[in-house]
Write a protein that holds these residues in place. Sequence first.
Motif, short mmCIF file in Angstrom:
data_model
loop_
_atom_site.label_atom_id
_atom_site.label_comp_id
_atom_site.label_asym_id
_atom_site.label_seq_id
_atom_site.Cartn_x
_atom_site.Cartn_y
_atom_site.Cartn_z
N GLY A 125 0.80 -1.22 0.00
CA GLY A 125 0.00 0.00 0.00
C GLY A 125 0.83 1.27 0.00
N ASN A 126 2.14 1.14 0.11
CA ASN A 126 3.03 2.31 0.08
C ASN A 126 3.20 2.80 -1.35
OD1 ASN A 126 4.32 -0.38 0.19
ND2 ASN A 126 6.17 0.73 -0.41
N ASP A 127 3.29 4.11 -1.53
CA ASP A 127 3.39 4.65 -2.89
C ASP A 127 4.83 4.90 -3.32
OD1 ASP A 127 3.85 6.72 -1.19
OD2 ASP A 127 2.41 8.12 -2.08
N VAL A 128 5.80 4.70 -2.43
CA VAL A 128 7.22 4.85 -2.78
C VAL A 128 8.01 3.70 -2.16
CG1 VAL A 128 7.12 7.37 -2.98
CG2 VAL A 128 7.68 6.32 -0.78
N ASP A 129 9.22 3.46 -2.68
CA ASP A 129 10.09 2.46 -2.08
C ASP A 129 10.45 2.88 -0.65
OD1 ASP A 129 9.95 1.35 -4.55
OD2 ASP A 129 12.10 1.32 -4.93
N LEU A 130 10.50 1.89 0.24
CA LEU A 130 10.75 2.19 1.65
C LEU A 130 11.81 1.28 2.23
CD1 LEU A 130 7.10 2.48 3.03
CD2 LEU A 130 8.66 4.37 2.53
N MET A 131 12.52 1.80 3.23
CA MET A 131 13.35 1.00 4.11
C MET A 131 12.71 1.06 5.49
SD MET A 131 16.03 -0.47 2.76
CE MET A 131 17.24 -0.35 1.43
N LEU A 132 12.35 -0.09 6.06
CA LEU A 132 11.67 -0.13 7.34
C LEU A 132 12.34 -1.15 8.25
CD1 LEU A 132 7.94 -0.08 6.16
CD2 LEU A 132 9.23 1.82 7.16
N PRO A 133 12.22 -0.99 9.58
CA PRO A 133 12.78 -1.99 10.49
C PRO A 133 12.15 -3.35 10.26
CG PRO A 133 12.19 0.03 11.67
CD PRO A 133 11.64 0.17 10.30
N SER A 134 12.96 -4.39 10.31
CA SER A 134 12.46 -5.74 10.02
C SER A 134 11.49 -6.23 11.09
CB SER A 134 13.63 -6.72 9.92
OG SER A 134 14.31 -6.83 11.16
N ASP A 135 11.54 -5.67 12.31
CA ASP A 135 10.63 -6.13 13.36
C ASP A 135 9.39 -5.25 13.49
OD1 ASP A 135 11.90 -3.91 14.34
OD2 ASP A 135 12.56 -4.83 16.21
N GLN A 136 9.18 -4.34 12.53
CA GLN A 136 7.96 -3.55 12.51
C GLN A 136 6.77 -4.45 12.19
OE1 GLN A 136 7.06 0.00 12.88
NE2 GLN A 136 5.15 -1.11 12.92
N MET A 137 5.69 -4.33 12.97
CA MET A 137 4.48 -5.10 12.71
C MET A 137 3.63 -4.36 11.68
SD MET A 137 4.69 -7.81 14.66
CE MET A 137 3.02 -8.44 14.59
N VAL A 138 3.21 -5.09 10.65
CA VAL A 138 2.41 -4.51 9.59
C VAL A 138 1.13 -5.32 9.45
CG1 VAL A 138 3.61 -5.89 7.84
CG2 VAL A 138 2.42 -3.80 7.15
N ALA A 139 0.03 -4.64 9.14
CA ALA A 139 -1.26 -5.30 8.98
C ALA A 139 -1.47 -5.69 7.52
CB ALA A 139 -2.39 -4.39 9.45
N LEU A 140 -2.08 -6.86 7.32
CA LEU A 140 -2.31 -7.38 5.98
C LEU A 140 -3.76 -7.84 5.84
CD1 LEU A 140 0.81 -9.71 5.63
CD2 LEU A 140 0.55 -7.44 4.61
N GLU A 141 -4.28 -7.70 4.62
CA GLU A 141 -5.57 -8.29 4.27
C GLU A 141 -5.28 -9.47 3.36
OE1 GLU A 141 -9.10 -5.70 3.52
OE2 GLU A 141 -7.59 -4.12 3.45
N LEU A 142 -5.43 -10.69 3.86
CA LEU A 142 -5.14 -11.91 3.11
C LEU A 142 -6.38 -12.80 3.10
CD1 LEU A 142 -1.59 -12.75 4.54
CD2 LEU A 142 -2.11 -11.66 2.35
N ASP A 143 -6.81 -13.21 1.91
CA ASP A 143 -7.99 -14.06 1.82
C ASP A 143 -7.80 -15.35 2.59
OD1 ASP A 143 -9.22 -12.17 0.26
OD2 ASP A 143 -8.66 -13.11 -1.65
N ALA A 144 -6.61 -15.94 2.47
CA ALA A 144 -6.35 -17.20 3.16
C ALA A 144 -6.43 -17.02 4.67
CB ALA A 144 -4.98 -17.74 2.77
N ALA A 145 -5.88 -15.92 5.17
CA ALA A 145 -5.92 -15.68 6.61
C ALA A 145 -7.34 -15.45 7.09
CB ALA A 145 -5.05 -14.47 6.95
#
Length: 224
Positions: free
Chosen positions: A97-117
């Motif tokens: 959902g980000n509109d530019v390339d990003l560098m983020l901490p690897s332990d940052q929690m991110v929310a996802l919408e996944l059909d399987a989940a």
Amino acid sequence: MLLDHFNSFADFQSVNLLMEFPVSKPVAPAVRRPRPQAGGFLPDTLVETDRGFVQMRDVKPGDSIYTFDGGCQEVKSINHSVPRMTTLVHVPAGALGNDVDLMLPSDQMVALELDAAERLFDVALVMTKLISLVGYKGITPAMPERLARIHLSFAEEELIWAESGMLLQAPGSTLDSAFRKLSFAETRQILASEDGRALALTGMDPVSAPEPSPLDKVLAPLAA
């Protein structure tokens, strides 16, 4: 004759007095360093506030930030930390959902919408660490760097809108979460499945579970 003199032993000190003093000085207990906070935001991460998108370094206590299900929530406090090294993940534009390339901490929690989940856990959103998403939509690990992190505190846990369309977690005061957190293994199994229908992560037959790939074996300790 000397023994009968009344002051022959005037300078004598009783041995019992010496027992009142410790033989060695007590050792002060070691000062425990506070455990570094996980997650956090990098200073240049954009977040959506009531005055538009601003960089995280410009957010102050009292500002209001848009959240997933709580509207605009007030920032109660802000803490800063500088870990020795921050393991980074490169997230290409559009991956989460980000509109530019990003560098983020690897332990940052991110929310996802996944059909399987959603089929497995019956929830609209799940959360996972970014390191668990390496290989998904072009997300790749990057070289660690020494970078400052900013930790926001709200009245309770929030998912905040960042970088135009990402949902990143600002944890609450406890380890409990209102959102379903996927483990590293659950995330990798869901992403490895074409549609998730063959997965039953609670009670899966070990024989049918996919073998971890070499990449998974490298990433798993980082996600712990």
